[in-house]
Design an enzyme around this catalytic site. Structure first.
Site, short mmCIF file in Angstrom:
data_model
loop_
_atom_site.label_atom_id
_atom_site.label_comp_id
_atom_site.label_asym_id
_atom_site.label_seq_id
_atom_site.Cartn_x
_atom_site.Cartn_y
_atom_site.Cartn_z
N TYR A 99 -12.55 -2.24 -3.60
CA TYR A 99 -12.98 -2.38 -2.19
C TYR A 99 -14.50 -2.37 -2.04
O TYR A 99 -14.99 -2.09 -0.96
CB TYR A 99 -12.36 -1.27 -1.35
CG TYR A 99 -10.98 -1.56 -0.80
CD1 TYR A 99 -10.70 -2.76 -0.12
CD2 TYR A 99 -9.95 -0.64 -0.90
CE1 TYR A 99 -9.44 -3.02 0.41
CE2 TYR A 99 -8.68 -0.89 -0.37
CZ TYR A 99 -8.45 -2.09 0.29
OH TYR A 99 -7.20 -2.34 0.83
N LYS A 148 0.82 -1.21 0.00
CA LYS A 148 0.00 0.00 0.00
C LYS A 148 0.87 1.28 0.00
O LYS A 148 2.07 1.23 0.29
CB LYS A 148 -0.92 -0.02 1.23
CG LYS A 148 -1.98 -1.13 1.20
CD LYS A 148 -2.88 -1.00 2.43
CE LYS A 148 -3.98 -2.04 2.46
NZ LYS A 148 -4.86 -1.86 3.65
N HIS A 177 -2.18 -5.34 1.53
CA HIS A 177 -3.48 -6.00 1.32
C HIS A 177 -3.20 -7.43 0.91
O HIS A 177 -2.23 -7.71 0.21
CB HIS A 177 -4.26 -5.31 0.19
CG HIS A 177 -5.42 -6.14 -0.29
ND1 HIS A 177 -6.64 -6.11 0.33
CD2 HIS A 177 -5.51 -7.08 -1.27
CE1 HIS A 177 -7.46 -6.99 -0.27
NE2 HIS A 177 -6.79 -7.58 -1.25
N ASN A 209 -1.59 0.14 7.07
CA ASN A 209 -1.11 -1.17 7.54
C ASN A 209 -0.33 -1.93 6.47
O ASN A 209 -0.26 -3.15 6.48
CB ASN A 209 -2.28 -1.98 8.09
CG ASN A 209 -3.37 -2.23 7.07
OD1 ASN A 209 -3.23 -1.86 5.90
ND2 ASN A 209 -4.45 -2.86 7.48
N GLU A 222 -9.52 -10.88 -7.54
CA GLU A 222 -8.60 -9.75 -7.37
C GLU A 222 -7.42 -9.84 -8.34
O GLU A 222 -6.94 -8.80 -8.83
CB GLU A 222 -8.11 -9.71 -5.92
CG GLU A 222 -9.24 -9.34 -4.94
CD GLU A 222 -8.80 -9.25 -3.49
OE1 GLU A 222 -7.63 -9.61 -3.18
OE2 GLU A 222 -9.62 -8.81 -2.67
P1 IDP Z 1 -7.71 -6.75 5.76
O1 IDP Z 1 -6.93 -5.74 4.95
O2 IDP Z 1 -6.92 -7.27 6.91
O3 IDP Z 1 -8.32 -7.84 4.92
P2 IDP Z 1 -10.39 -5.62 5.91
O4 IDP Z 1 -11.32 -5.80 7.05
O5 IDP Z 1 -10.68 -6.34 4.64
O6 IDP Z 1 -8.91 -5.94 6.43
O7 IDP Z 1 -10.33 -4.05 5.62
C1 IDP Z 1 -9.72 -3.55 4.45
C2 IDP Z 1 -8.84 -2.39 4.83
O8 IDP Z 1 -9.67 -1.35 5.32
C3 IDP Z 1 -7.85 -2.68 5.96
O9 IDP Z 1 -6.64 -3.24 5.52
C4 IDP Z 1 -7.63 -1.29 6.51
O10 IDP Z 1 -6.68 -0.59 5.73
C5 IDP Z 1 -8.98 -0.64 6.35
N1 IDP Z 1 -9.76 -0.73 7.58
C6 IDP Z 1 -10.35 -1.82 8.11
N2 IDP Z 1 -10.99 -1.54 9.25
C7 IDP Z 1 -10.82 -0.21 9.45
C8 IDP Z 1 -11.25 0.70 10.47
O11 IDP Z 1 -11.93 0.33 11.43
N3 IDP Z 1 -10.85 1.99 10.32
C9 IDP Z 1 -10.09 2.43 9.27
N4 IDP Z 1 -9.68 1.60 8.30
C10 IDP Z 1 -10.02 0.31 8.38
MG MG Z 2 -9.80 -7.78 3.48
#
Ligand code: IDP
Ligand code: MG
Length: 136
Positions: A52, A12, A118, A115, A129
């Site tokens: 997304y 990212k 992805h 983070n 994807e």
């Molecule tokens: P993942 O990336 O671990 O699969 P997902 O739940 O699919 O997590 O969420 C996609 C992305 O959305 C996450 O990687 C993160 O960057 C963002 N995200 C998820 N939950 C939150 C939140 O509560 N606040 C802000 N961003 C979030």
């Molecule tokens: Mg995810």
């Protein structure tokens, strides 16, 4: 029996901006992943919104899509035995503060939105994807 899979990984913007892409790629290779396809691109916000779409009802959807399209990303197809789950394990928990030692998000993650990576969450979504970024 062997179960070679492919999964989609994205480095990212926060990690690319910090020049962590090579270190993160080394972490994948050290875990036995082959990087079979790779490209560095910047996507437009509508493309991020499509990617997304599963999160479209979440409060963070708009910020998430703005963020993913804000600067370059590295998109990769990773291959190895049980690649989908193995990649999720190597990435660590979505929130870096909850990620385990040795994971990418523990090592380099800044916050739940920044983070670093992805990764596809199922074999089915991995196919969708991979097609999204590499079908031409
Ligand atoms: P993942 O990336 O671990 O699969 P997902 O739940 O699919 O997590 O969420 C996609 C992305 O959305 C996450 O990687 C993160 O960057 C963002 N995200 C998820 N939950 C939150 C939140 O509560 N606040 C802000 N961003 C979030
Ligand atoms: Mg995810």
């Amino acid at each position: 029996m062997s179960n070679t899979e492919q999964t989609l990984s994205i480095i990212k913007p926060d990690a690319v901006e910090r020049n962590l892409d090579n270190e993160i790629k080394e972490m994948f290779k050290n875990k036995g992943f082959s990087i079979v396809k790779e490209k560095k691109i910047q996507i437009e916000k509508p493309e991020a919104e499509k990617f997304y779409k599963v999160h479209e009802t979440k409060p963070f959807y708009n910020d998430l899509c703005a963020y993913l399209s804000s600067s370059p990303i590295v998109v990769m197809v990773l291959e190895k035995e049980n690649a989908v789950l193995a990649n999720r394990e190597l990435m660590g928990a979505t929130n870096p503060t909850e990620a385990e030692e040795g994971t990418i998000r523990k090592k380099y993650g800044i916050s739940i939105d920044k983070n670093c990576v992805h990764g596809s969450d199922s074999v089915e979504n991995a196919k969708i994807e991979i097609d999204f970024f590499f079908k031409d």
